[in-house]
Design an enzyme around this catalytic site. Sequence first.
Site, PDB file in Angstrom:
ATOM      1  N   TYR A   1       0.768  -1.248   0.000  1.00 43.65           N
ATOM      2  CA  TYR A   1       0.000   0.000   0.000  1.00 43.65           C
ATOM      3  C   TYR A   1       0.799   1.298   0.000  1.00 43.65           C
ATOM      4  O   TYR A   1       0.220   2.366  -0.202  1.00 43.65           O
ATOM      5  CB  TYR A   1      -0.972  -0.005   1.186  1.00 43.65           C
ATOM      6  CG  TYR A   1      -2.035  -1.072   1.044  1.00 43.65           C
ATOM      7  CD1 TYR A   1      -3.053  -0.934   0.098  1.00 43.65           C
ATOM      8  CD2 TYR A   1      -2.013  -2.225   1.801  1.00 43.65           C
ATOM      9  CE1 TYR A   1      -4.013  -1.912  -0.061  1.00 43.65           C
ATOM     10  CE2 TYR A   1      -2.971  -3.213   1.650  1.00 43.65           C
ATOM     11  CZ  TYR A   1      -3.970  -3.053   0.724  1.00 43.65           C
ATOM     12  OH  TYR A   1      -4.920  -4.018   0.556  1.00 43.65           O
TER      13      TYR A   1
ATOM     14  N   PHE B   1     -11.000  -3.947  11.383  1.00 43.00           N
ATOM     15  CA  PHE B   1     -12.098  -3.822  10.393  1.00 43.00           C
ATOM     16  C   PHE B   1     -11.673  -4.420   9.071  1.00 43.00           C
ATOM     17  O   PHE B   1     -10.496  -4.757   8.906  1.00 43.00           O
ATOM     18  CB  PHE B   1     -12.498  -2.354  10.229  1.00 43.00           C
ATOM     19  CG  PHE B   1     -11.385  -1.456   9.774  1.00 43.00           C
ATOM     20  CD1 PHE B   1     -11.183  -1.209   8.427  1.00 43.00           C
ATOM     21  CD2 PHE B   1     -10.516  -0.847  10.680  1.00 43.00           C
ATOM     22  CE1 PHE B   1     -10.140  -0.389   8.004  1.00 43.00           C
ATOM     23  CE2 PHE B   1      -9.487  -0.024  10.267  1.00 43.00           C
ATOM     24  CZ  PHE B   1      -9.292   0.201   8.930  1.00 43.00           C
TER      25      PHE B   1
HETATM   26  C1  LIG Z   1      -2.621  -7.742  -2.917  1.00 41.49           C
HETATM   27  C2  LIG Z   1      -3.489  -7.810  -4.174  1.00 41.49           C
HETATM   28  C3  LIG Z   1      -4.805  -7.122  -3.914  1.00 41.49           C
HETATM   29  C4  LIG Z   1      -2.730  -7.145  -5.342  1.00 41.49           C
HETATM   30  O1  LIG Z   1      -3.571  -7.069  -6.471  1.00 41.49           O
HETATM   31  P1  LIG Z   1      -2.980  -6.924  -7.968  1.00 41.49           P
HETATM   32  O2  LIG Z   1      -4.162  -6.670  -8.846  1.00 41.49           O
HETATM   33  O3  LIG Z   1      -2.123  -8.082  -8.249  1.00 41.49           O
HETATM   34  O4  LIG Z   1      -2.092  -5.615  -7.877  1.00 41.49           O
HETATM   35  P2  LIG Z   1      -1.542  -4.755  -9.111  1.00 41.49           P
HETATM   36  O5  LIG Z   1      -1.417  -5.641 -10.318  1.00 41.49           O
HETATM   37  O6  LIG Z   1      -2.375  -3.536  -9.267  1.00 41.49           O
HETATM   38  O7  LIG Z   1      -0.107  -4.386  -8.538  1.00 41.49           O
HETATM   39  C5  LIG Z   1       0.360  -3.069  -8.418  1.00 41.49           C
HETATM   40  C6  LIG Z   1       1.802  -3.128  -8.000  1.00 41.49           C
HETATM   41  O8  LIG Z   1       1.881  -3.630  -6.652  1.00 41.49           O
HETATM   42  C7  LIG Z   1       2.746  -4.751  -6.600  1.00 41.49           C
HETATM   43  N1  LIG Z   1       2.157  -5.685  -5.654  1.00 41.49           N
HETATM   44  C8  LIG Z   1       0.868  -6.031  -5.598  1.00 41.49           C
HETATM   45  N2  LIG Z   1       0.677  -6.916  -4.594  1.00 41.49           N
HETATM   46  C9  LIG Z   1       1.871  -7.119  -4.033  1.00 41.49           C
HETATM   47  C10 LIG Z   1       2.321  -7.936  -2.978  1.00 41.49           C
HETATM   48  N3  LIG Z   1       1.462  -8.722  -2.315  1.00 41.49           N
HETATM   49  N4  LIG Z   1       3.623  -7.915  -2.645  1.00 41.49           N
HETATM   50  C11 LIG Z   1       4.476  -7.131  -3.331  1.00 41.49           C
HETATM   51  N5  LIG Z   1       4.112  -6.324  -4.366  1.00 41.49           N
HETATM   52  C12 LIG Z   1       2.819  -6.340  -4.713  1.00 41.49           C
HETATM   53  C13 LIG Z   1       2.736  -5.304  -7.987  1.00 41.49           C
HETATM   54  O9  LIG Z   1       3.890  -6.054  -8.271  1.00 41.49           O
HETATM   55  C14 LIG Z   1       2.675  -4.046  -8.830  1.00 41.49           C
HETATM   56  O10 LIG Z   1       3.967  -3.453  -8.893  1.00 41.49           O
HETATM   57  P3  LIG Z   1       4.481  -2.707 -10.213  1.00 41.49           P
HETATM   58  O11 LIG Z   1       3.469  -1.607 -10.450  1.00 41.49           O
HETATM   59  O12 LIG Z   1       5.817  -2.219  -9.809  1.00 41.49           O
HETATM   60  O13 LIG Z   1       4.468  -3.738 -11.268  1.00 41.49           O
HETATM   61  C15 LIG Z   1      -3.762  -9.277  -4.561  1.00 41.49           C
HETATM   62  O14 LIG Z   1      -2.531  -9.928  -4.766  1.00 41.49           O
HETATM   63  C16 LIG Z   1      -4.547 -10.043  -3.531  1.00 41.49           C
HETATM   64  O15 LIG Z   1      -5.753 -10.030  -3.558  1.00 41.49           O
HETATM   65  N6  LIG Z   1      -3.845 -10.727  -2.635  1.00 41.49           N
HETATM   66  C17 LIG Z   1      -4.436 -11.527  -1.598  1.00 41.49           C
HETATM   67  C18 LIG Z   1      -5.379 -10.730  -0.730  1.00 41.49           C
HETATM   68  C19 LIG Z   1      -4.740  -9.556  -0.038  1.00 41.49           C
HETATM   69  O16 LIG Z   1      -3.611  -9.643   0.443  1.00 41.49           O
HETATM   70  N7  LIG Z   1      -5.504  -8.462   0.043  1.00 41.49           N
HETATM   71  C20 LIG Z   1      -5.112  -7.315   0.760  1.00 41.49           C
HETATM   72  C21 LIG Z   1      -5.976  -7.284   1.980  1.00 41.49           C
HETATM   73  S1  LIG Z   1      -5.497  -6.008   3.045  1.00 41.49           S
END
Ligand SMILES: CC(C)(COP(=O)(O)OP(=O)(O)OC[C@H]1O[C@@H](n2cnc3c(N)ncnc32)[C@H](O)[C@@H]1OP(=O)(O)O)[C@@H](O)C(=O)NCCC(=O)NCCS
Length: 403
Positions: free
Chosen positions: A119, A403
């Site tokens: 984030y 939350f």
């Molecule tokens: C975390 C999550 C929401 C990321 O979604 P995503 O659609 O893959 O994210 P994006 O493709 O928009 O990624 C944006 C950037 O963040 C990075 N990023 C995203 N998730 C990441 C992670 N878990 N760890 C490290 N980097 C991450 C990506 O590599 C990308 O980097 P870049 O722009 O340099 O290429 C998804 O992996 C997920 O649902 N994970 C499991 C649930 C979770 O952890 N949710 C968060 C709850 S608080």
Amino acid sequence: MKPAQRPAAVRVFQTALVALPDLDVFTPEDPHGDAYFEEGRLFGAYVGGQLVGTADSLASWLAVPGGRRVPHTAVTAVGVLPTHTRRGLLTALMRAQLDDAVARGDVVASLRASETMIYERFGYGLATQAGSAVVTKARARWRPTAPPGGPVRLVDPVESWDLLARIHEALPAHQPGAMGRPATWWNQKLLRTRKRGGLTYVVVHGEEGAEDGFARYYPDLSVDWRDEGRRTIVVNDLVAGTPAARAGLLRHLLGLDLVDRVAIDDRPLDDPLPAALTDHRAVQFREIEDETWLRLLDVPAALAARTYRGPGRVVVEVVDDLVPANSGVYEVSQDGAARLAAASAPAADLRVDVAGLGAVYLGGTRWWQLAAAGRVEARDPAALATADALFATASLPYCGTRF
Ligand SMILES: CC(C)(COP(=O)(O)OP(=O)(O)OC[C@H]1O[C@@H](n2cnc3c(N)ncnc32)[C@H](O)[C@@H]1OP(=O)(O)O)[C@@H](O)C(=O)NCCC(=O)NCCS
């Protein structure tokens, strides 16, 4: 996203998270009326007409140093299906949510992060930490000078819900980082409490009509309850508006027969409980974790809302690539904070991005720490000490609400 799609959104989130304790309680089959979701806050990402990502939020307030409560978007249920990650869907969801929160006029957004790497790129900084305070009851003796606390009484965990919400909303403004709990939050917790059955207990502090604190707790049944010496209760919500309420509730919890350990979730790391016991090692902090990740949505309003303590003044340049209106030069002193007009702004003492400012804003992270980490540029190193004195809070900020 339309209300009819809420069950699908819950499924997407659950699949994205793989497993999260407590989340399984909230199944897609549960009612998905406005009791659990706030209209207009759930965002969906679609590929070929299929819902593959979600981001939701609650309307809340956040208590800032000095006690003001500012409008707050509490971000929750963020997830992208594992078949659709790393193609920018989270980025699009966060962008849409950020624009929406700014348009609503909210001053800050916050979230709890499943992983630390996600984030910061969206302007969130780690602002508070919390841990579970695990008390070994046999070692816990109150100092004779520890406050006695007032009367406590057990109440029905379901019937008492409105009373608990009232007590929380009436908390005095003593805790920077505390957040408002909207009705949807209480309703979701109530659903979990109902599903847990009879094994949740609620104790409130204070005379009837003047209650000022409560604790919710349940036995940890992952260990056989007949296993003497290992019986643990988990206090998953401890809310105390006064020192007397704190003392009364803690004395009740540490005085429970049969119980060997009391694990109190989400405590600030400067919790005074160890100091109130003769043996401070009766309390061990475990599972110390990130708590609040804070995003300042409206930097001028956020800086103006809190109070500052130390002497002197600092000039801070803030950089926000996602919300450019926040970028600018701000002067901060005990008299308050204000944006300086670009033409007349002096060279800044400190330069920070909006995620760094979110980290230091509540006083839980220090300016010198970020400077030492290369995340704050200090033109004048003495300005770091001035900024730390200005932004300091009497006690560590923490939220205490999941939350
Ligand atoms: C975390 C999550 C929401 C990321 O979604 P995503 O659609 O893959 O994210 P994006 O493709 O928009 O990624 C944006 C950037 O963040 C990075 N990023 C995203 N998730 C990441 C992670 N878990 N760890 C490290 N980097 C991450 C990506 O590599 C990308 O980097 P870049 O722009 O340099 O290429 C998804 O992996 C997920 O649902 N994970 C499991 C649930 C979770 O952890 N949710 C968060 C709850 S608080």
